[in-house]
Design a protein around this motif. Structure first.
Motif, short mmCIF file in Angstrom:
data_model
loop_
_atom_site.label_atom_id
_atom_site.label_comp_id
_atom_site.label_asym_id
_atom_site.label_seq_id
_atom_site.Cartn_x
_atom_site.Cartn_y
_atom_site.Cartn_z
N LEU A 1 -70.84 -46.67 -5.57
CA LEU A 1 -70.22 -47.64 -4.66
C LEU A 1 -69.33 -46.96 -3.63
O LEU A 1 -69.33 -47.33 -2.45
CB LEU A 1 -69.41 -48.65 -5.47
CG LEU A 1 -70.21 -49.63 -6.34
CD1 LEU A 1 -69.26 -50.49 -7.18
CD2 LEU A 1 -71.10 -50.52 -5.48
N ILE B 1 -78.60 -51.83 -15.23
CA ILE B 1 -77.44 -52.68 -15.54
C ILE B 1 -77.72 -53.65 -16.69
O ILE B 1 -76.89 -53.77 -17.61
CB ILE B 1 -76.97 -53.42 -14.28
CG1 ILE B 1 -76.30 -52.45 -13.32
CG2 ILE B 1 -76.00 -54.55 -14.64
CD1 ILE B 1 -75.84 -53.08 -12.02
N ASP C 1 -71.78 -45.69 -11.55
CA ASP C 1 -71.69 -46.92 -10.74
C ASP C 1 -70.56 -46.85 -9.71
O ASP C 1 -70.77 -47.17 -8.53
CB ASP C 1 -71.49 -48.11 -11.67
CG ASP C 1 -72.61 -48.24 -12.69
OD1 ASP C 1 -73.61 -48.89 -12.40
OD2 ASP C 1 -72.47 -47.65 -13.78
N ARG D 1 -77.67 -51.86 -20.12
CA ARG D 1 -76.34 -51.32 -20.44
C ARG D 1 -75.37 -52.44 -20.80
O ARG D 1 -74.50 -52.27 -21.67
CB ARG D 1 -75.81 -50.50 -19.26
CG ARG D 1 -76.53 -49.16 -19.09
CD ARG D 1 -75.88 -48.28 -18.05
NE ARG D 1 -76.12 -48.77 -16.69
CZ ARG D 1 -75.22 -48.77 -15.72
NH1 ARG D 1 -74.00 -48.35 -15.96
NH2 ARG D 1 -75.53 -49.22 -14.52
N ARG E 1 -79.65 -47.00 -11.10
CA ARG E 1 -78.41 -47.58 -11.61
C ARG E 1 -78.48 -49.10 -11.62
O ARG E 1 -78.05 -49.76 -12.56
CB ARG E 1 -77.23 -47.12 -10.75
CG ARG E 1 -76.76 -45.72 -11.06
CD ARG E 1 -75.82 -45.73 -12.24
NE ARG E 1 -75.65 -44.41 -12.81
CZ ARG E 1 -74.98 -44.17 -13.93
NH1 ARG E 1 -74.44 -45.18 -14.59
NH2 ARG E 1 -74.88 -42.96 -14.40
N LEU E 2 -79.02 -49.66 -10.56
CA LEU E 2 -79.15 -51.11 -10.47
C LEU E 2 -80.10 -51.64 -11.53
O LEU E 2 -79.81 -52.65 -12.19
CB LEU E 2 -79.64 -51.49 -9.07
CG LEU E 2 -79.80 -52.99 -8.78
CD1 LEU E 2 -78.45 -53.69 -8.87
CD2 LEU E 2 -80.43 -53.20 -7.41
N GLY F 1 -73.37 -40.84 -7.39
CA GLY F 1 -73.80 -41.75 -8.45
C GLY F 1 -75.22 -41.55 -8.91
O GLY F 1 -75.80 -42.46 -9.51
N VAL G 1 -69.86 -45.26 -16.37
CA VAL G 1 -69.59 -46.18 -15.26
C VAL G 1 -68.83 -45.47 -14.14
O VAL G 1 -69.13 -45.64 -12.95
CB VAL G 1 -68.79 -47.40 -15.77
CG1 VAL G 1 -68.36 -48.29 -14.60
CG2 VAL G 1 -69.64 -48.21 -16.75
N SER H 1 -77.63 -42.04 -16.74
CA SER H 1 -76.84 -42.51 -17.87
C SER H 1 -77.18 -41.77 -19.15
O SER H 1 -76.38 -41.75 -20.10
CB SER H 1 -77.06 -44.01 -18.07
OG SER H 1 -76.60 -44.75 -16.96
#
Length: 328
Positions: free
Chosen positions: A184, A138, A180, A141, A134-135, A83, A176, A87
Motif C-alpha cells: 500500500l 486475502i 500488505d 489468510r 497479495r490480493l 510488498g 501483513v 506469505s
C-alpha cells in the motif's frame, strides 16, 4: 564505490563512446559526457525476461517493440520493499511454532494455509499476476486468522500454548507489515516510461510518468549532457535507459566524489573497476545530432551551434562496433 551499483555485477561503468581505454583525473572523468553508471531496473528486467520465457510477442514490426512494451508497464523501479514478498516466507516458520499450541485445529489450518499460499504463489509467479498475489491470498489468510482467534477464545491455555499463539500472531503481523502494508505504501512509487527519443543500439530517452516522490527517496540525479540526448533541456522526470545483454539499465552520471572513491580504492590495491564500451558514439558520430535527423539545434546564449554534416548534406553514417568488456 558507486552508489546504486552492485559490486557483484560484471561491470560497474558504461562508456557510450568507442575507445579502448579510459584514463584521466577524477575531475576530467566526472566531466566526461560519455561515462555513466548502470542502475539496473531489477523488477522491470524480471518482467522483460518473463515475457521471453512465456514466448510472448508484441504485435509490432519494431525490433525494439518488446523493450518499449516493458518500459510502458507500470511497476515499482525504486529499490524498496514493494510488498512482493510471499506469505510463505512467514507462514513456513509459523507452522513450526503452532505445534506449541497443542491444538489440532490451529496446526491443521496453518498447514492448509501454507500449502494454499505456496500453490497460489507458484501460479502467480508471472509478469501478469505477480502484483495480485497479495490480493488473491486475502480470503485464505483471513480464514486462517479467524480459526486461530476462535481456538484461542475456546482453549484453556498453559505457558507453552501462550508462547505458541504469541509466535503465531507475531508471524501473521510480520506478514501483513512486510507484505500488505508495504504494498500500500509503495503505490506512490509506481511508474512507467514514455519514449521521447529512440537511439541506436536499444538506447532510449524516456520520460517517467508516476513516482513523483522518487527524488525524495533517492535524491536528485545529475542532468545528462545535451551531447548524448539531443534535447534542449533535461528534466528530472527524464531517464536514459538502455537494454544491455538482457538487462534494462538506467544510466546516471558519476559524481566527482565517486570517481575520487574509485581512485582511492585503486590505490589501496582493490581490483580495477570494469566497464563496458557500448559503442553508441565514436569519432565520426561524437554526438546525438550526427545521426538523428530530428534533432533540436543546441544554442549557447543566442547563438546556434553548427553541427557538421556528411557528404550530400546528410549526417554521416555511424558504424556499429562490437561491445567489449574492458578493465578501467
Amino acid at each position: 564505490m558507486l552508489k546504486k551499483v552492485s559490486t557483484d555485477n560484471n561491470f560497474q561503468i558504461i562508456d557510450l563512446f568507442t575507445r579502448s581505454r579510459v584514463a584521466g583525473t577524477p575531475q576530467e572523468l566526472a566531466r566526461d559526457p560519455y561515462l555513466y553508471k548502470p542502475v539496473i531496473l531489477t523488477l522491470r528486467t524480471w518482467i522483460y525476461h518473463d515475457f521471453f520465457r512465456q514466448k510472448k510477442l508484441v504485435a509490432s514490426a519494431d525490433e525494439n517493440g518488446m523493450v518499449k512494451w516493458v518500459l510502458n508497464i507500470p511497476c515499482v523501479d525504486a529499490p524498496i520493499n514493494s510488498g512482493q514478498r510471499s506469505s510463505v516466507l512467514f507462514y513456513m516458520p509459523m507452522v513450526l511454532f503452532t505445534a506449541f499450541t497443542k491444538d489440532a485445529a490451529t496446526v491443521a489450518t496453518s498447514l492448509m494455509a501454507l500449502i494454499a499460499l505456496g500453490v497460489l504463489a507458484a501460479m502467480c509467479n508471472s509478469a501478469q499476476l505477480y502484483s495480485r498475489v497479495r490480493l488473491y491470498s486475502i480470503p485464505m489468510r483471513l480464514c486462517h486468522l479467524g480459526v486461530v482467534i476462535l481456538t484461542v477464545a475456546q482453549s484453556t491455555l498453559d505457558t507453552m500454548a501462550v508462547i505458541g499463539y504469541l509466535l503465531t500472531f507475531l508471524f501473521i503481523i510480520l506478514d501483513v507489515a512486510n507484505g500488505d502494508l508495504a504494498m500500500l505504501t509503495s503505490y506512490r512509487f509506481w511508474c512507467h516510461y514514455a519514449i521521447i527519443r529512440e537511439l541506436p543500439m536499444r538506447c532510449f530517452v524516456c520520460r517517467r510518468e508516476g513516482a513523483a516522490h522518487l527524488e525524495e527517496l533517492l535524491g536528485e540525479r545529475a542532468a545528462i549532457p545535451t551531447t548524448v540526448h539531443g534535447l534542449s533541456t533535461w528534466l528530472k522526470e527524464y531517464s536514459f535507459v538502455v537494454e544491455l545483454c538482457g538487462a534494462l539499465c538506467q544510466l546516471e552520471r558519476i559524481s566527482l566524489k565517486e570517481w575520487q572513491a574509485l581512485l582511492e580504492e585503486q590505490h589501496n590495491g582493490k581490483p580495477k573497476c570494469k566497464y563496458v564500451t557500448f559503442g553508441l558514439f565514436d569519432k565520426k558520430t561524437p554526438s546525438m545530432w550526427h545521426f538523428c535527423e530530428d534533432f533540436e539545434v543546441p544554442k549557447v546564449g543566442d547563438a546556434e551551434v553548427q553541427v557538421k554534416s556528411g557528404p550530400g548534406g546528410k549526417p554521416p553514417e555511424r558504424q556499429d562496433k562490437p561491445m567489449n568488456v574492458q578493465d578501467y
